[in-house]
Design a protein around this motif. Sequence first.
Motif, PDB file in Angstrom:
ATOM      1  N   SER A 134       0.849  -1.195   0.000  1.00  0.00           N
ATOM      2  CA  SER A 134       0.000   0.000   0.000  1.00  0.00           C
ATOM      3  C   SER A 134       0.878   1.237   0.000  1.00  0.00           C
ATOM      4  O   SER A 134       1.835   1.346   0.777  1.00  0.00           O
ATOM      5  N   SER A 168       3.347  -2.197   3.776  1.00  0.00           N
ATOM      6  CA  SER A 168       3.047  -0.809   3.450  1.00  0.00           C
ATOM      7  C   SER A 168       4.335  -0.004   3.349  1.00  0.00           C
ATOM      8  O   SER A 168       5.264  -0.202   4.129  1.00  0.00           O
ATOM      9  N   ASN A 173      -2.503   0.757   6.376  1.00  0.00           N
ATOM     10  CA  ASN A 173      -3.784   0.703   5.674  1.00  0.00           C
ATOM     11  C   ASN A 173      -4.410  -0.658   5.908  1.00  0.00           C
ATOM     12  O   ASN A 173      -3.918  -1.448   6.720  1.00  0.00           O
ATOM     13  N   SER A 174      -5.477  -0.948   5.182  1.00  0.00           N
ATOM     14  CA  SER A 174      -6.153  -2.235   5.317  1.00  0.00           C
ATOM     15  C   SER A 174      -6.626  -2.696   3.947  1.00  0.00           C
ATOM     16  O   SER A 174      -7.370  -1.992   3.271  1.00  0.00           O
ATOM     17  N   TRP A 176      -8.778  -4.881   1.448  1.00  0.00           N
ATOM     18  CA  TRP A 176     -10.111  -5.467   1.578  1.00  0.00           C
ATOM     19  C   TRP A 176     -10.749  -5.677   0.208  1.00  0.00           C
ATOM     20  O   TRP A 176     -10.891  -4.757  -0.577  1.00  0.00           O
ATOM     21  N   GLN A 183     -10.752  -8.323   5.652  1.00  0.00           N
ATOM     22  CA  GLN A 183      -9.630  -7.427   5.424  1.00  0.00           C
ATOM     23  C   GLN A 183      -8.428  -7.802   6.287  1.00  0.00           C
ATOM     24  O   GLN A 183      -8.545  -8.494   7.289  1.00  0.00           O
ATOM     25  N   GLU A 184      -7.268  -7.331   5.863  1.00  0.00           N
ATOM     26  CA  GLU A 184      -6.030  -7.541   6.616  1.00  0.00           C
ATOM     27  C   GLU A 184      -5.221  -6.254   6.544  1.00  0.00           C
ATOM     28  O   GLU A 184      -5.169  -5.589   5.509  1.00  0.00           O
ATOM     29  N   TYR A 185      -4.570  -5.896   7.652  1.00  0.00           N
ATOM     30  CA  TYR A 185      -3.811  -4.651   7.705  1.00  0.00           C
ATOM     31  C   TYR A 185      -2.503  -4.752   6.940  1.00  0.00           C
ATOM     32  O   TYR A 185      -1.879  -5.815   6.875  1.00  0.00           O
ATOM     33  N   THR A 186      -2.109  -3.624   6.365  1.00  0.00           N
ATOM     34  CA  THR A 186      -0.772  -3.475   5.792  1.00  0.00           C
ATOM     35  C   THR A 186      -0.021  -2.487   6.678  1.00  0.00           C
ATOM     36  O   THR A 186      -0.521  -1.394   6.954  1.00  0.00           O
ATOM     37  N   GLY A 208      -8.971   0.305   0.157  1.00  0.00           N
ATOM     38  CA  GLY A 208      -8.283   0.484   1.427  1.00  0.00           C
ATOM     39  C   GLY A 208      -9.319   0.818   2.483  1.00  0.00           C
ATOM     40  O   GLY A 208     -10.152   1.698   2.277  1.00  0.00           O
ATOM     41  N   ASN A 210      -8.726   1.732   5.718  1.00  0.00           N
ATOM     42  CA  ASN A 210      -8.149   2.438   6.866  1.00  0.00           C
ATOM     43  C   ASN A 210      -7.786   3.854   6.419  1.00  0.00           C
ATOM     44  O   ASN A 210      -7.148   4.038   5.384  1.00  0.00           O
TER      45      ASN A 210
END
Length: 312
Positions: A134, A168, A173-174, A176, A183-186, A208, A210
């Motif tokens: 991201s 990231s 970010n996330s 999705w 979703q999974e976080y970056t 994204g 987030n």
Amino acid sequence: MFKWIKATKMSFLTLLGLVLLTGCDKSQFIVLNPKGPVAHEELRLIILTAILCLIVVTPVLGIFIYIAIKYRDKEGNKAPYQPEWAHSKTLETIWWGIPIIVVAILGVFTAKTTLALTKPPVKDVKPVVVQVTSLDWKWLFTYPDKKIATVNYAEIPAGVPIQFVLTSDAPMNSFWVPELGGQEYTMPGMSMGLWLQADKTGEYFGTGANFTGKGFAHMQFRVKSVTQADYDKWAEGIKKSSPSLTNDGYKNLAKQSTVVKELSFSSYPKNLFENIVNKNGGIYYHHMNHMGDGKTTSGMDDMPGMDMGTKK
């Protein structure tokens, strides 16, 4: 009186249902339109949660209406007045017991589903690894097996587990894709893992999830699911017709911008993804493999399943 209360409850629930279902089509409620095994399992959890909530909320609303009518201040109301009443073991058991049971049921089903989704159910198909970075405010996808890269769109084969490895090079970010799964976080300095799969060919909305500044609304991408033959043909076409992504080109790409739309690159610098992770500290390096088959992703050590990474 009870008939009136029952009719009021039914009217309220009917009205609530109509409000929730108004305009309920695939384009507006994509979370409720699963197109992959992960999304199907998550939809089951959503439905279970909604049912359990209704089991709690419906009686509470009914009791609220009943009490408001029975004990309302009016002339001749013969409802018992008990100003010294303070405790009831029966009521305490009910309003503590029901939430405990609800949370226990949700916990069991959530844990069971989560454990079942740590690895894809398909065992005889080699997963495709896609590295995701991201940026501000765009998404970079690199394909270690094909040695190609794309920006703001990803192409994947249908019916094949996709191992997304996420990091990231900008604020957290996330990642999705609602129709394919959660979703999974970056995060800078970390590489996270998320596997998804598309059951059929089609195009899916990605975003994204987030907040990351003024360009957040532009962090959308599309995921196109195609047949294996079309996927291989697409990759070969990019290698033949698209320019290379150089280190300088990546530096320009990583700058804050919402101008960039969809791009394709026939190659990218060696170990680009790993260098991005290490560039941002690399304190927690999430090593991902091909979900248990022992074949590691480019530049990463083997580690069973989806376990969290170790300190480097």
